[in-house]
Design a protein around this motif. Structure first.
Motif, PDB file in Angstrom:
ATOM      1  N   GLU A   1       7.447   5.639 -26.013  1.00 46.22           N
ATOM      2  CA  GLU A   1       8.806   6.119 -26.279  1.00 46.22           C
ATOM      3  C   GLU A   1       8.813   7.580 -26.691  1.00 46.22           C
ATOM      4  O   GLU A   1       9.755   8.300 -26.440  1.00 46.22           O
ATOM      5  N   ARG A   2       7.754   8.014 -27.366  1.00 46.97           N
ATOM      6  CA  ARG A   2       7.684   9.395 -27.850  1.00 46.97           C
ATOM      7  C   ARG A   2       7.252  10.305 -26.716  1.00 46.97           C
ATOM      8  O   ARG A   2       6.075  10.516 -26.490  1.00 46.97           O
ATOM      9  N   VAL A   3       8.207  10.824 -26.024  1.00 48.07           N
ATOM     10  CA  VAL A   3       7.919  11.721 -24.905  1.00 48.07           C
ATOM     11  C   VAL A   3       7.957  13.141 -25.443  1.00 48.07           C
ATOM     12  O   VAL A   3       8.935  13.571 -26.021  1.00 48.07           O
ATOM     13  N   GLN A   4       6.855  13.856 -25.256  1.00 47.77           N
ATOM     14  CA  GLN A   4       6.785  15.232 -25.756  1.00 47.77           C
ATOM     15  C   GLN A   4       7.551  16.138 -24.822  1.00 47.77           C
ATOM     16  O   GLN A   4       7.379  16.098 -23.619  1.00 47.77           O
ATOM     17  N   GLN A   5       8.393  16.973 -25.395  1.00 44.86           N
ATOM     18  CA  GLN A   5       9.208  17.878 -24.586  1.00 44.86           C
ATOM     19  C   GLN A   5       8.688  19.294 -24.698  1.00 44.86           C
ATOM     20  O   GLN A   5       8.141  19.715 -25.627  1.00 44.86           O
TER      21      GLN A   5
ATOM     22  N   GLY B   1       0.785  -1.225   0.000  1.00 44.84           N
ATOM     23  CA  GLY B   1       0.000   0.000   0.000  1.00 44.84           C
ATOM     24  C   GLY B   1       0.820   1.279   0.000  1.00 44.84           C
ATOM     25  O   GLY B   1       0.288   2.364  -0.179  1.00 44.84           O
ATOM     26  N   LEU B   2       2.117   1.180   0.183  1.00 48.61           N
ATOM     27  CA  LEU B   2       2.991   2.352   0.151  1.00 48.61           C
ATOM     28  C   LEU B   2       3.166   2.769  -1.301  1.00 48.61           C
ATOM     29  O   LEU B   2       3.597   1.982  -2.126  1.00 48.61           O
ATOM     30  N   ARG B   3       2.800   4.001  -1.637  1.00 45.17           N
ATOM     31  CA  ARG B   3       2.802   4.417  -3.040  1.00 45.17           C
ATOM     32  C   ARG B   3       2.945   5.931  -3.168  1.00 45.17           C
ATOM     33  O   ARG B   3       2.394   6.677  -2.385  1.00 45.17           O
ATOM     34  N   TYR B   4       3.701   6.358  -4.171  1.00 46.21           N
ATOM     35  CA  TYR B   4       3.810   7.773  -4.521  1.00 46.21           C
ATOM     36  C   TYR B   4       3.173   7.988  -5.881  1.00 46.21           C
ATOM     37  O   TYR B   4       3.130   7.078  -6.703  1.00 46.21           O
ATOM     38  N   ASP B   5       2.747   9.218  -6.132  1.00 47.99           N
ATOM     39  CA  ASP B   5       2.349   9.574  -7.486  1.00 47.99           C
ATOM     40  C   ASP B   5       3.374  10.583  -8.012  1.00 47.99           C
ATOM     41  O   ASP B   5       4.295  10.979  -7.301  1.00 47.99           O
ATOM     42  N   GLY B   6       3.226  10.982  -9.265  1.00 51.69           N
ATOM     43  CA  GLY B   6       4.195  11.874  -9.897  1.00 51.69           C
ATOM     44  C   GLY B   6       4.351  13.204  -9.189  1.00 51.69           C
ATOM     45  O   GLY B   6       5.447  13.756  -9.100  1.00 51.69           O
ATOM     46  N   ASP B   7       3.256  13.739  -8.661  1.00 48.77           N
ATOM     47  CA  ASP B   7       3.332  15.012  -7.938  1.00 48.77           C
ATOM     48  C   ASP B   7       4.149  14.866  -6.658  1.00 48.77           C
ATOM     49  O   ASP B   7       4.942  15.739  -6.313  1.00 48.77           O
ATOM     50  N   ASP B   8       3.952  13.730  -5.944  1.00 42.20           N
ATOM     51  CA  ASP B   8       4.764  13.447  -4.754  1.00 42.20           C
ATOM     52  C   ASP B   8       6.243  13.430  -5.114  1.00 42.20           C
ATOM     53  O   ASP B   8       7.081  14.018  -4.434  1.00 42.20           O
TER      54      ASP B   8
ATOM     55  N   VAL C   1       7.793  10.822 -16.516  1.00 38.41           N
ATOM     56  CA  VAL C   1       8.929  10.912 -17.438  1.00 38.41           C
ATOM     57  C   VAL C   1       8.679  12.007 -18.476  1.00 38.41           C
ATOM     58  O   VAL C   1       9.592  12.754 -18.826  1.00 38.41           O
ATOM     59  N   THR C   2       7.444  12.124 -18.937  1.00 40.18           N
ATOM     60  CA  THR C   2       7.104  13.188 -19.878  1.00 40.18           C
ATOM     61  C   THR C   2       7.404  14.550 -19.264  1.00 40.18           C
ATOM     62  O   THR C   2       7.976  15.429 -19.910  1.00 40.18           O
ATOM     63  N   ARG C   3       7.048  14.712 -18.015  1.00 48.05           N
ATOM     64  CA  ARG C   3       7.311  15.967 -17.301  1.00 48.05           C
ATOM     65  C   ARG C   3       8.804  16.226 -17.130  1.00 48.05           C
ATOM     66  O   ARG C   3       9.284  17.332 -17.323  1.00 48.05           O
ATOM     67  N   LEU C   4       9.545  15.198 -16.741  1.00 48.23           N
ATOM     68  CA  LEU C   4      10.975  15.350 -16.451  1.00 48.23           C
ATOM     69  C   LEU C   4      11.835  15.457 -17.712  1.00 48.23           C
ATOM     70  O   LEU C   4      12.893  16.075 -17.688  1.00 48.23           O
TER      71      LEU C   4
END
Length: 124
Positions: free
Chosen positions: A120-124, A49-56, A97-100
């Protein structure tokens, strides 16, 4: 290594230094392959149950104070304590990953799963 251990005092999900930050959205893997340590970590550290999301994760990276943005900056490694592309993690990892990716840092995904062309196609 410095880690942020807010959700468990036993194991940091996001930790590292200016050279590399290790990122896990959860601990363990549902596959529990006999040759892999990742499946046993969840049981050993009692992390169900231990979990992070992208905002965390973005908040934790900023608060660590060691992240260096850019191509020569901090390497971001996903999945050393989890299967980063599992069913539980996949959509959140792609979003993160898209954000980073726009920051220009090298990103490493430790996975046994297939990554599709669309992912694979991450928009920058």
């Amino acid at each position: 290594m410095d880690g942020i251990k807010e959700k468990t005092d036993q194991l940091a999900l996001v930790y590292g230094n200016k050279e590399r930050i290790y990122i896990n959205l959860e601990i363990g893997c549902e596959a529990e392959c006999s040759y892999c340590y990742v499946g046993s970590i969840r049981k050993a550290y009692q992390c169900d149950g231990l979990r992070y999301d992208g905002d965390d994760v973005m908040d934790l990276i900023r608060r660590m104070g060691v992240f260096v943005e850019g191509e020569g900056g901090t390497v971001l490694s996903f999945g050393c304590y989890s299967e980063c592309m599992s069913v539980n993690n996949r959509s959140e990892i792609v979003r993160l990953v898209t954000r980073l990716a726009g920051m220009g840092n090298y990103i490493q995904l430790a996975t046994k799963k297939e990554i599709s062309r669309k992912e694979e196609r991450v928009q920058q």
